[in-house]
Design a protein around this motif. Structure first.
Motif, short mmCIF file in Angstrom:
data_model
loop_
_atom_site.label_atom_id
_atom_site.label_comp_id
_atom_site.label_asym_id
_atom_site.label_seq_id
_atom_site.Cartn_x
_atom_site.Cartn_y
_atom_site.Cartn_z
N GLU A 59 16.50 42.17 169.70
CA GLU A 59 15.99 40.92 169.26
C GLU A 59 16.99 40.07 169.14
O GLU A 59 16.73 38.78 169.37
N LYS B 270 17.52 37.84 172.25
CA LYS B 270 16.38 37.04 172.31
C LYS B 270 16.44 35.64 171.39
O LYS B 270 15.92 34.64 171.76
N ASN B 271 17.14 35.94 170.30
CA ASN B 271 17.11 34.74 169.36
C ASN B 271 18.67 33.76 169.70
O ASN B 271 18.55 32.91 169.89
N TYR B 272 19.53 34.91 169.92
CA TYR B 272 20.70 34.24 170.05
C TYR B 272 21.03 33.56 171.41
O TYR B 272 21.81 32.48 171.84
N LEU B 273 20.54 34.13 172.41
CA LEU B 273 20.73 33.92 173.97
C LEU B 273 22.01 33.63 174.30
O LEU B 273 22.51 32.62 174.80
N SER C 143 12.30 40.38 179.66
CA SER C 143 11.79 39.28 179.23
C SER C 143 12.27 37.76 179.70
O SER C 143 13.47 37.84 180.31
N GLU C 144 11.37 36.97 179.84
CA GLU C 144 11.70 35.68 180.38
C GLU C 144 13.02 35.01 180.08
O GLU C 144 14.10 34.52 180.71
N LYS C 145 13.29 35.05 178.64
CA LYS C 145 14.17 34.49 177.85
C LYS C 145 15.55 34.91 178.10
O LYS C 145 16.54 34.23 178.25
N THR C 146 15.53 36.58 178.48
CA THR C 146 16.92 36.98 178.51
C THR C 146 17.10 37.60 180.10
O THR C 146 18.17 38.17 180.06
N LYS C 147 16.20 37.18 180.94
CA LYS C 147 16.52 38.22 182.10
C LYS C 147 17.57 37.47 182.95
O LYS C 147 18.13 38.33 183.79
N ASN C 148 17.93 36.49 182.76
CA ASN C 148 19.02 36.02 183.61
C ASN C 148 20.44 36.05 182.79
O ASN C 148 21.52 35.69 183.58
N ASN D 263 24.07 29.10 188.04
CA ASN D 263 23.44 28.33 187.22
C ASN D 263 23.52 26.81 187.62
O ASN D 263 22.64 26.37 186.96
#
Length: 134
Positions: free
Chosen positions: A46, A49-52, A77-82, A133
């Motif tokens: 979790e 996902k919030n802190y990225l 998860s899209e958000k954390t996959k990279n 990136n």
């Protein structure tokens, strides 16, 4: 002004042993990074996902969900996959190495490790991720 002021990289440490997350957190914060740590796998996911964070340091041997499962979850998860994941392992390194790459980890550090070694790895991974990136 803000020129030349580099935003510190954000690092998330997920390890069920508070004494380990404390050591890592103190060390990396002293080195100028922004660090958060979690001692629970589910809360760790979790938090990611919030802190990225720019990097996740992830213990393999954890109760409930191990590091592989957590990493797999983050990659889903899209958000954390990279976000690059570096595994911390106290187990037999050979068997872990294959699996850690399979689930998407970039590197792994065998426990017990020196803080200097950790620092080198963190720097390398963050640099590599930055280039990727661009």
């Amino acid at each position: 002004g803000h020129l030349g002021k580099v935003k510190p990289a954000k690092i998330l440490v997920i390890d069920d042993e508070p004494e380990i997350t404390d050591i890592i957190e103190t060390f990396l914060e002293n080195a100028g990074y922004e660090v958060k740590s979690e001692n629970s796998s589910t809360i760790g996911i979790e938090r990611a996902k919030n802190y990225l964070p720019d990097l996740v340091l992830l213990d393999i041997m954890m109760p409930f969900m191990d590091g592989y499962e957590i990493c797999t979850e983050l990659k889903r998860s899209e958000k954390t996959k990279n976000i690059p994941v570096v595994f911390l392992t106290g187990k037999d390194a050979q068997s872990d190495e294959g699996r850690s790459f399979e689930v998407g980890g970039v590197l792994f550090i065998k426990k017990p490790f020196s803080c200097e070694r950790l620092m080198e790895i963190v720097k390398v991974v963050l640099l590599t991720a930055e280039k990727a990136n661009k």
